[in-house]
Design an enzyme around this catalytic site. Structure first.
Site, PDB file in Angstrom:
ATOM      1  N   ASP A   1      -5.089  -2.526   2.559  1.00  0.00           N
ATOM      2  CA  ASP A   1      -6.309  -1.751   2.318  1.00  0.00           C
ATOM      3  C   ASP A   1      -7.372  -2.004   3.387  1.00  0.00           C
ATOM      4  O   ASP A   1      -8.113  -1.098   3.764  1.00  0.00           O
ATOM      5  CB  ASP A   1      -6.881  -2.084   0.938  1.00  0.00           C
ATOM      6  CG  ASP A   1      -6.203  -1.295  -0.164  1.00  0.00           C
ATOM      7  OD1 ASP A   1      -5.019  -0.963   0.005  1.00  0.00           O
ATOM      8  OD2 ASP A   1      -6.842  -1.012  -1.185  1.00  0.00           O
TER       9      ASP A   1
ATOM     10  N   ASP B   1      -1.829  -4.372  -2.134  1.00  0.00           N
ATOM     11  CA  ASP B   1      -2.005  -3.484  -3.285  1.00  0.00           C
ATOM     12  C   ASP B   1      -0.888  -2.478  -3.548  1.00  0.00           C
ATOM     13  O   ASP B   1      -0.494  -2.270  -4.693  1.00  0.00           O
ATOM     14  CB  ASP B   1      -3.299  -2.685  -3.125  1.00  0.00           C
ATOM     15  CG  ASP B   1      -4.540  -3.545  -3.176  1.00  0.00           C
ATOM     16  OD1 ASP B   1      -4.416  -4.760  -2.946  1.00  0.00           O
ATOM     17  OD2 ASP B   1      -5.626  -3.016  -3.414  1.00  0.00           O
TER      18      ASP B   1
ATOM     19  N   SER C   1     -11.864   0.423  -4.321  1.00  0.00           N
ATOM     20  CA  SER C   1     -11.154  -0.843  -4.201  1.00  0.00           C
ATOM     21  C   SER C   1     -11.101  -1.504  -5.566  1.00  0.00           C
ATOM     22  O   SER C   1     -12.063  -1.438  -6.342  1.00  0.00           O
ATOM     23  CB  SER C   1     -11.879  -1.761  -3.214  1.00  0.00           C
ATOM     24  OG  SER C   1     -11.425  -3.088  -3.346  1.00  0.00           O
TER      25      SER C   1
END
Length: 558
Positions: free
Chosen positions: A82, A124, A471
């Site tokens: 990310d 993630d 996020s």
């Protein structure tokens, strides 16, 4: 141990001959060629610290698989981070890479007809992608969570990558010097692994265990710790056994398993990104469940038992030491489906039978829960006919009702510039659109805007409505994220104008555009909806054309 392996072709056949020729040249013996062939799925890259230790894990995993009587093969995939991969195309490669990983795995594992796979999950999107691939291929699969990174200190206080992420917005607002930001950045990450909070990565690692797809007691775990290496060795042994026992993902990924995982996420105030990821896993596993509906149903019916940063004051280290996922599920036992199966061959009830919670201040019993108010709230309304999502903290005094005039932006950069120029005033509702799966394409993140607002002192004075994602570490201000249908699909968000009044009521789970149906119809008749960048080639163009809506997991349409 006599089950016919799909990887063992008829002797003398063309596939057997060609494969044998290749593998003998690689030094593989005839005897080894008859063993269970296990893919080690390594979603690794030198680009990010979250993957930095995975290559070292592969060699240990190979040793464990060989010792158990298997033949290991490393398979590499895309490895999105990310904080790194979000730089290009407005962050569009992040979510889109999840589905690319699934297809990477299919090509390598299904193309070679391997017998099973053990997946090394880190940042993630890797954990959900591995679960999705397991559901799609339906061969024996075990997920190994490769751990969270150790954090540092700054000025005598805990400092991790979330703190740096937040403070970048404060620097932009002039409330922090560049020297201070550099010092924080230098100390925040002290080793490999994923972000050390209850963000998406740790939430999804815990989901893997709650679903029954990871070894009990393996999440969360400090990267490169003795415990992590023990899990690696045990996983190598277990995946070979699973092949012989023919334990398949679709036997584990049932409605009961999804309910168990959702309740666990709610009880620890996990990342909102788990919602779309779990729906995507269900889609790939052909399990007919409405994950969004389940989150909506169970919110307020499952107690909040842990308060880990950024949702509370406890750390992920404390959660691990208190017993981790297994201990959370033990405290939740009255809400769990005990007959759900796991990769161990045991049921959830059997796994939890003798578990003790090491610290009941960190993972509280139901009778002393932090509360029953949901921290993950799915809302609907005229602005979000399908869903929008609000994330609250464990102890949260922020406003949950807000009404104000809209100020509309078509990009994250434009919105941040609006903060800098003073265009956004207290009492406004900031509308950031065009960030959905089709609109970006690939789904952009609105987190930088949230932190810019926080740095400018507007975090608790405005509300934000967006079709973008956030996020898993973001927990600032009143934000309605992942509005669906997105603007690029012609959802109502596409037709909001500056000055339109928007009302948000988290308690009643509503977000509404206070514009008459007649006026909205008139706008729709005269406004073209932009559905992404045209004339573009490459993965994001493919993704935009094939991606399904968020309530279907944003998976690729068949």
């Amino acid at each position: 141990m006599s089950r016919q392996l799909r990887s063992n072709f008829e002797r003398g056949s063309s596939p057997w001959t060609m494969r044998r020729t290749q593998w003998r040249a690689m030094g593989i013996s005839e005897e080894d060629m008859e063993k269970p062939k296990i893919a080690i799925v390594n979603s690794s890259s030198d680009l990010a610290i979250c993957f930095h230790h995975l290559d070292g894990i592969v060699s240990k995993m190979k040793d464990a698989i060989r010792a158990a009587g298997g033949l290991p093969f490393e398979i590499r995939t895309a490895a999105p981070s990310d904080f790194i991969t979000s730089a290009g195309h407005k962050g569009g490669y992040i979510l889109a890479a999840r589905d690319l990983i699934v297809n990477d795995i299919e090509v390598a594992v299904e193309g070679a007809l391997l017998d099973g796979m053990v997946c090394l999950a880190s940042c993630d999107k890797t954990a959900p992608a591995h679960l999705m691939a397991a559901g799609r291929l339906n061969i024996p699969t075990l997920i190994v969570a490769c751990g969270y990174q150790p954090s540092g200190q700054y000025c005598g206080h805990h400092c991790d990558i979330e703190d740096v992420f937040l403070k970048a917005g404060h620097y932009r607002a002039g409330n922090l010097t560049l020297s201070e930001l550099r010092e924080m950045s230098d100390t925040a990450v002290r080793g490999p692994g994923v972000c050390p909070g209850m963000g998406t990565a740790n939430s999804m690692h815990m989901v893997c265990e709650a679903l029954g797809m990871a070894l009990p007691g393996s999440t969360p775990v400090l990267a490169n710790s003795d415990k992590m290496w023990g899990v690696v060795e045990e996983a190598g042994q277990r995946i070979v056994e699973m092949v012989w026992e023919n334990i398949l993902p679709r036997d584990i990924l049932t409605r009961d398993a999804f309910e168990n995982a959702i309740k666990m996420v709610l009880s620890v105030s996990g990342s909102i990104n788990t919602i779309k990821h779990l729906q995507a896993v269900a889609e790939e596993a052909a399990c007919d469940v409405d994950v969004y509906g389940m989150f909506q149903e169970f919110a307020g019916r499952v107690p909040l038992l842990a308060a880990v940063r950024p949702n509370g004051d406890r750390t992920i280290e404390e959660l691990e030491q208190a017993g981790g996922t297994r201990a959370v599920m033990k405290q939740l036992q009255q809400f769990m489906h005990p007959d759900a199966k796991t990769i161990t061959g045991q049921t959830v009830g059997e796994v939890l039978r003798d578990i003790q919670v090491e610290d009941e201040e960190v993972i509280r019993p139901v009778g002393r829960a932090f509360g029953w108010r949901p921290t993950i709230v799915l809302i609907k309304g005229s602005l979000a006919p399908s869903y929008g999502i609000v994330k609250l903290a464990v102890e949260d005094d922020r406003v949950t009702q807000f009404t104000g005039p809209a100020v509309v932006y078509e990009s994250r950069e434009e919105a941040i510039a609006g903060v800098d120029k003073g265009e956004i005033k207290p009492g406004m509702v900031v509308v950031l659109r065009g960030l959905g799966p089709k609109g970006t394409p690939g789904m952009g993140t609105a987190s930088a805007l949230i932190f810019a607002l926080d740095g400018a002192g507007l975090g608790d004075k405005v509300a934000v409505v967006t079709d973008g994602q956030l996020s898993g570490l973001v927990n600032r201000g009143l934000v309605v994220g992942e509005i669906s249908p997105e603007a690029a699909e012609g959802g109502p968000l596409a037709f909001v104008r500056n000055g339109d009044v928007i009302s948000i009521d988290v308690e009643s789970r509503e977000v509404n555009l206070q514009v008459s149906e007649a006026e909205l119809s008139e706008r729709k008749a005269h406004m073209a909806v932009e559905t992404g960048v045209r004339g573009e080639r490459g993965w994001l163009a493919i993704y935009r054309n094939l991606v399904s809506p968020l309530p279907e997991g944003a998976t690729l349409k068949r």
